[in-house]
Design a protein around this motif. Sequence first.
Motif, PDB file in Angstrom:
ATOM      1  N   ALA A  64      91.054  53.788   0.795  1.00 27.98           N
ATOM      2  CA  ALA A  64      92.298  53.075   0.498  1.00 27.98           C
ATOM      3  C   ALA A  64      92.880  53.367  -0.883  1.00 27.98           C
ATOM      4  O   ALA A  64      93.834  52.708  -1.293  1.00 27.98           O
ATOM      5  CB  ALA A  64      92.091  51.570   0.660  1.00 27.98           C
ATOM      6  N   ASN A  72      86.334  47.663   7.703  1.00 27.07           N
ATOM      7  CA  ASN A  72      86.297  46.911   6.454  1.00 27.07           C
ATOM      8  C   ASN A  72      84.866  46.876   5.928  1.00 27.07           C
ATOM      9  O   ASN A  72      83.942  46.502   6.655  1.00 27.07           O
ATOM     10  CB  ASN A  72      86.788  45.480   6.668  1.00 27.07           C
ATOM     11  CG  ASN A  72      88.285  45.398   6.797  1.00 27.07           C
ATOM     12  OD1 ASN A  72      88.861  45.932   7.741  1.00 27.07           O
ATOM     13  ND2 ASN A  72      88.926  44.750   5.835  1.00 27.07           N
ATOM     14  N   ASP A  87      82.622  46.391   1.998  1.00 30.03           N
ATOM     15  CA  ASP A  87      82.461  46.359   0.548  1.00 30.03           C
ATOM     16  C   ASP A  87      81.306  47.292   0.208  1.00 30.03           C
ATOM     17  O   ASP A  87      80.145  47.012   0.538  1.00 30.03           O
ATOM     18  CB  ASP A  87      82.154  44.929   0.091  1.00 30.03           C
ATOM     19  CG  ASP A  87      81.985  44.827  -1.420  1.00 30.03           C
ATOM     20  OD1 ASP A  87      82.018  45.871  -2.110  1.00 30.03           O
ATOM     21  OD2 ASP A  87      81.813  43.696  -1.914  1.00 30.03           O
ATOM     22  N   ARG A 138      86.016  53.971  -9.755  1.00 27.66           N
ATOM     23  CA  ARG A 138      86.828  53.111 -10.623  1.00 27.66           C
ATOM     24  C   ARG A 138      87.179  53.888 -11.878  1.00 27.66           C
ATOM     25  O   ARG A 138      86.304  54.396 -12.574  1.00 27.66           O
ATOM     26  CB  ARG A 138      86.026  51.855 -10.965  1.00 27.66           C
ATOM     27  CG  ARG A 138      86.673  50.920 -11.980  1.00 27.66           C
ATOM     28  CD  ARG A 138      85.828  49.659 -12.113  1.00 27.66           C
ATOM     29  NE  ARG A 138      86.072  48.957 -13.359  1.00 27.66           N
ATOM     30  CZ  ARG A 138      87.038  48.069 -13.564  1.00 27.66           C
ATOM     31  NH1 ARG A 138      87.876  47.785 -12.586  1.00 27.66           N
ATOM     32  NH2 ARG A 138      87.182  47.457 -14.735  1.00 27.66           N
ATOM     33  N   ARG A 173      87.625  48.207   1.497  1.00 26.46           N
ATOM     34  CA  ARG A 173      87.803  46.752   1.585  1.00 26.46           C
ATOM     35  C   ARG A 173      89.171  46.406   2.166  1.00 26.46           C
ATOM     36  O   ARG A 173      89.369  45.335   2.716  1.00 26.46           O
ATOM     37  CB  ARG A 173      87.664  46.125   0.191  1.00 26.46           C
ATOM     38  CG  ARG A 173      86.230  46.099  -0.328  1.00 26.46           C
ATOM     39  CD  ARG A 173      86.179  45.548  -1.736  1.00 26.46           C
ATOM     40  NE  ARG A 173      86.995  46.362  -2.644  1.00 26.46           N
ATOM     41  CZ  ARG A 173      87.302  46.011  -3.886  1.00 26.46           C
ATOM     42  NH1 ARG A 173      86.888  44.845  -4.357  1.00 26.46           N
ATOM     43  NH2 ARG A 173      88.025  46.809  -4.650  1.00 26.46           N
ATOM     44  N   PHE A 174      90.128  47.309   2.025  1.00 27.59           N
ATOM     45  CA  PHE A 174      91.503  47.114   2.527  1.00 27.59           C
ATOM     46  C   PHE A 174      92.117  45.819   1.997  1.00 27.59           C
ATOM     47  O   PHE A 174      92.581  44.969   2.757  1.00 27.59           O
ATOM     48  CB  PHE A 174      91.538  47.147   4.068  1.00 27.59           C
ATOM     49  CG  PHE A 174      91.201  48.491   4.637  1.00 27.59           C
ATOM     50  CD1 PHE A 174      92.040  49.579   4.440  1.00 27.59           C
ATOM     51  CD2 PHE A 174      90.032  48.677   5.357  1.00 27.59           C
ATOM     52  CE1 PHE A 174      91.718  50.823   4.961  1.00 27.59           C
ATOM     53  CE2 PHE A 174      89.699  49.921   5.888  1.00 27.59           C
ATOM     54  CZ  PHE A 174      90.555  50.996   5.679  1.00 27.59           C
ATOM     55  N   SER A 175      92.123  45.707   0.668  1.00 27.66           N
ATOM     56  CA  SER A 175      92.775  44.550   0.049  1.00 27.66           C
ATOM     57  C   SER A 175      94.281  44.560   0.329  1.00 27.66           C
ATOM     58  O   SER A 175      94.926  43.519   0.313  1.00 27.66           O
ATOM     59  CB  SER A 175      92.506  44.529  -1.455  1.00 27.66           C
ATOM     60  OG  SER A 175      92.805  45.770  -2.046  1.00 27.66           O
ATOM     61  N   ASP A 176      94.824  45.758   0.590  1.00 23.65           N
ATOM     62  CA  ASP A 176      96.212  45.887   1.040  1.00 23.65           C
ATOM     63  C   ASP A 176      96.187  46.205   2.539  1.00 23.65           C
ATOM     64  O   ASP A 176      95.904  47.343   2.929  1.00 23.65           O
ATOM     65  CB  ASP A 176      96.922  47.000   0.262  1.00 23.65           C
ATOM     66  CG  ASP A 176      98.367  47.206   0.712  1.00 23.65           C
ATOM     67  OD1 ASP A 176      98.813  46.508   1.647  1.00 23.65           O
ATOM     68  OD2 ASP A 176      99.043  48.080   0.127  1.00 23.65           O
ATOM     69  N   PRO A 177      96.479  45.237   3.400  1.00 21.35           N
ATOM     70  CA  PRO A 177      96.373  45.451   4.856  1.00 21.35           C
ATOM     71  C   PRO A 177      97.303  46.548   5.372  1.00 21.35           C
ATOM     72  O   PRO A 177      97.028  47.134   6.426  1.00 21.35           O
ATOM     73  CB  PRO A 177      96.759  44.092   5.440  1.00 21.35           C
ATOM     74  CG  PRO A 177      96.621  43.101   4.330  1.00 21.35           C
ATOM     75  CD  PRO A 177      96.900  43.858   3.069  1.00 21.35           C
ATOM     76  N   LYS A 182      95.616  49.868   6.120  1.00 18.43           N
ATOM     77  CA  LYS A 182      94.904  49.911   7.403  1.00 18.43           C
ATOM     78  C   LYS A 182      95.874  50.197   8.544  1.00 18.43           C
ATOM     79  O   LYS A 182      95.592  51.016   9.433  1.00 18.43           O
ATOM     80  CB  LYS A 182      94.173  48.584   7.642  1.00 18.43           C
ATOM     81  CG  LYS A 182      93.400  48.542   8.948  1.00 18.43           C
ATOM     82  CD  LYS A 182      92.852  47.164   9.256  1.00 18.43           C
ATOM     83  CE  LYS A 182      91.631  46.874   8.442  1.00 18.43           C
ATOM     84  NZ  LYS A 182      90.932  45.659   8.952  1.00 18.43           N
TER      85      LYS A 182
END
Length: 345
Positions: free
Chosen positions: A46, A90, A92, A114, A71-75, A78
Amino acid sequence: MLLTRQTLPKTIPDIAALDDLLCRPTQALIDDLKKVEGDIMILGVAGKMGPTLAGLAKAAAPDRRVIGVARFSDPSVKDWLQARGVETINCDLMDETAIQALPKAPNIVFMAGRKFGAEGDLSLTWAMNAHVPALVAQAFPTSRIVAFSTGCIYPFVPVDGKGATEDMAPNPPGEYAQSCVGRERMFEYFSRKFSTPGRLFRLNYAIDMRYGVLHDIATKVLTGTPIDVSLGHVNFIWQGDASSQALRCLAHCTAPTSPINVSGHEILAVRDLAAKFGARFGRAPVLTGKEEPTAWLTDTSKAVELFGLPVVDTEQLIAWTADWVSRAMPSLGKPTKYEVRDGRY
């Protein structure tokens, strides 16, 4: 349509066209992926480069299962992937149990990491960039693993040379780049332990219309913002070419894993790039500082030998970027910080 120098567009009208272009395979990529069997799983899909790399993989191998993990914090990411036929999971990647539960795909592209904000929480930076690779390497001992790394692991080298080669010992400033050495060492250690085939993909500055060294320089020229030329030389590569080479590395893995430098084959002066944008925009760039004799530069001879020259050359990238920026098209708002010399991001 296959990606060739002859099929490149003169302009990229919008984000949809940009995504389509980034997901367009070359015949060489299609041929290399035929040499490796099995599903392709992209860990950390992502990020900036991950979605179009996954889309490219699916376009090059449409009958293959391509799985994107994040993690797809922004759907919306996906949704974008699924619309292109990429399966999503999904996960972590800091969770060892979750990693162990992932499909045992024979081909893995590891893109998690990161950088931006690294100095704000250094323990998290080290955990993401060194601990997670150790978890992944242990979970997939029999998979091919192409692990994204960075040219920032090298020390600065003279700008009048050819750049750092893969056999140069890492010695970077700043904990971000040091943690990236940690990432490489984890994959290297477990590759030796399990005879896991792989590649350490040392990428320098992928270029997308929405971000990258050229986007940074063009935007500053257009707005009259001063450009510091103290880190005055760079090399970079079109993101589509970089993604293609990463996927092609699956067919060129070694056991134990080994590094490969990926970037443009030219060492380019920031001053000259600014002047080219200035000529296109009809305004003189504002330059500050004086070029230092060293910079972060890589020698990509090995990649050129394996993959040939990138499809998209520097002049095409300048033309596309100037057109994109002049039309005030979307930006990711993530400066590359290419001019940083102390390794603090």
